[in-house]
Enzyme design. Sequence first.
Site, short mmCIF file in Angstrom:
data_model
loop_
_atom_site.label_atom_id
_atom_site.label_comp_id
_atom_site.label_asym_id
_atom_site.label_seq_id
_atom_site.Cartn_x
_atom_site.Cartn_y
_atom_site.Cartn_z
N ASN A 160 4.91 41.17 -17.25
CA ASN A 160 4.90 40.86 -18.68
C ASN A 160 5.70 41.92 -19.45
OD1 ASN A 160 4.35 39.64 -21.11
ND2 ASN A 160 2.30 40.47 -21.30
N HIS B 227 10.65 47.18 -22.95
CA HIS B 227 11.00 46.11 -21.98
C HIS B 227 11.54 44.83 -22.63
CE1 HIS B 227 6.93 45.06 -23.17
NE2 HIS B 227 6.35 45.88 -22.32
N GLY C 129 2.64 42.77 -13.56
CA GLY C 129 3.24 44.08 -13.41
C GLY C 129 3.70 44.41 -12.00
N ASP D 20 8.69 50.58 -16.62
CA ASP D 20 7.41 49.93 -16.87
C ASP D 20 6.59 49.93 -15.58
OD1 ASP D 20 5.30 48.62 -18.07
OD2 ASP D 20 6.28 46.66 -18.17
N ASP E 233 1.05 49.51 -26.18
CA ASP E 233 1.65 48.81 -25.05
C ASP E 233 0.60 48.08 -24.22
OD1 ASP E 233 4.17 48.37 -23.48
OD2 ASP E 233 2.81 49.08 -21.92
#
Length: 422
Positions: free
Chosen positions: A272, A226, A318, A299, A146
């Site tokens: 993202n 995601h 983020g 996330d 990730d």
Amino acid sequence: MKLLIKHTILNNNLVDLLIENGVITSIAPEIMEDDAQIFDAKHHTILPGLVDVHVHFRDPGLTYKETIATGSKAAAHGGFTSVLAMPNVRPAIDNPEVLKEQLERNKKKSLINIYQFAAISSNLIAYKTSDIEKMAKLGAIGFTNDGHGVQDAETMYQAMLQAKLVNKPISAHVEDDSLINGGVMNAGSAADKLCLPGMNPLSEASQLARDLVLAKASGVHYHVAHISTKESVDLLRIAKKEGVNVTAEVSPHHLLLDDEMIEMDNPMMKMNPPLRTPTDRKALIGGLLDGTIDMIATDHAPHSEKEKSGSMLTSAFGIVGLETAFSLIYTNFVKSGLVDMQTLINWMSKNPAQKFNINAGVIKVGSPADLTIMNLVHPYKIDAKNFLSKGKNSPFIGEKVYGKTMATFVAGKLVYQNGGNY
């Protein structure tokens, strides 16, 4: 040790719950237990502890952003009792020795249950796979790079084959780097209007298409992190119909925001995958409602104030999500009448627990006393001053929502309690 939770609402009924040694032993309209510690829930609603399959706790190596301690406090504040942590810390969790240290660190520092992902390949970018078999035996919940898409098909296929042998999932951040083009938001009219470089949305769907073919061939449990585009939802729906062992998550911000809402160069709207178009957002909601998408995951990606200031051109990708996810989803999906509470529980607790083989997600006699008590009646405003995470980077600051965490229990131990009047 006995704990008696009094006067709580479960499935629209007023009940008491008795907990002994971390396990629910009785649920009844009224329970009398002289030697139990009493917790008065004050007629608030009790839910199974929430489960988030995608968080970043930044520890070790990036602890100015977050630590296991602060991340677990934030999780408990948001009603989460179990989380799956990503391996992109420093050093990356890409070998058995580092994994063993991380598992011990998680156990020592966390208030909640942390299940640890390990990396598919060295430093999250190498083409040779990590020692998946040994790390699975040590206790890795699954494998992911990730933060990076796996660019090489052979690397991904070999990782899938090895993960299948040890019955562990592969979780994929699907992103073809050749289509990113230095973008900071979704490519399209919104990016053009702001004169900001765009990330081609085909970057996600093209790599997902490759991975779904590989997943079908390998038989591995393949999980899509995601998911953000209509094309990805369409591919996922087809793959499920063809029997591919695939699950997917969607983040609250991709359900509630889109690129047309970015009215200025705003680093709080930079993540993202990026916020996509209104058409994509509608497809994500549709995919969640019809079961194509299995669960909601935050996330949770904390950054320092400096990293999330200035321009989207230079700020970090983020946002944080653990402390806002339940209230945002409850307010926009349940309070609005779109779905019922059980559906939300399925998305945020039951399904993630089941798909990742975690003993959580239900309230019944014999189940772990991982519980959260929510005030669903009184509205409040999301305020970064109340965050227990080090990260304050959220575009939802100031929103009026319902669903405030009043208390969170892990194995019957109180790990968070709201200090307010309600």
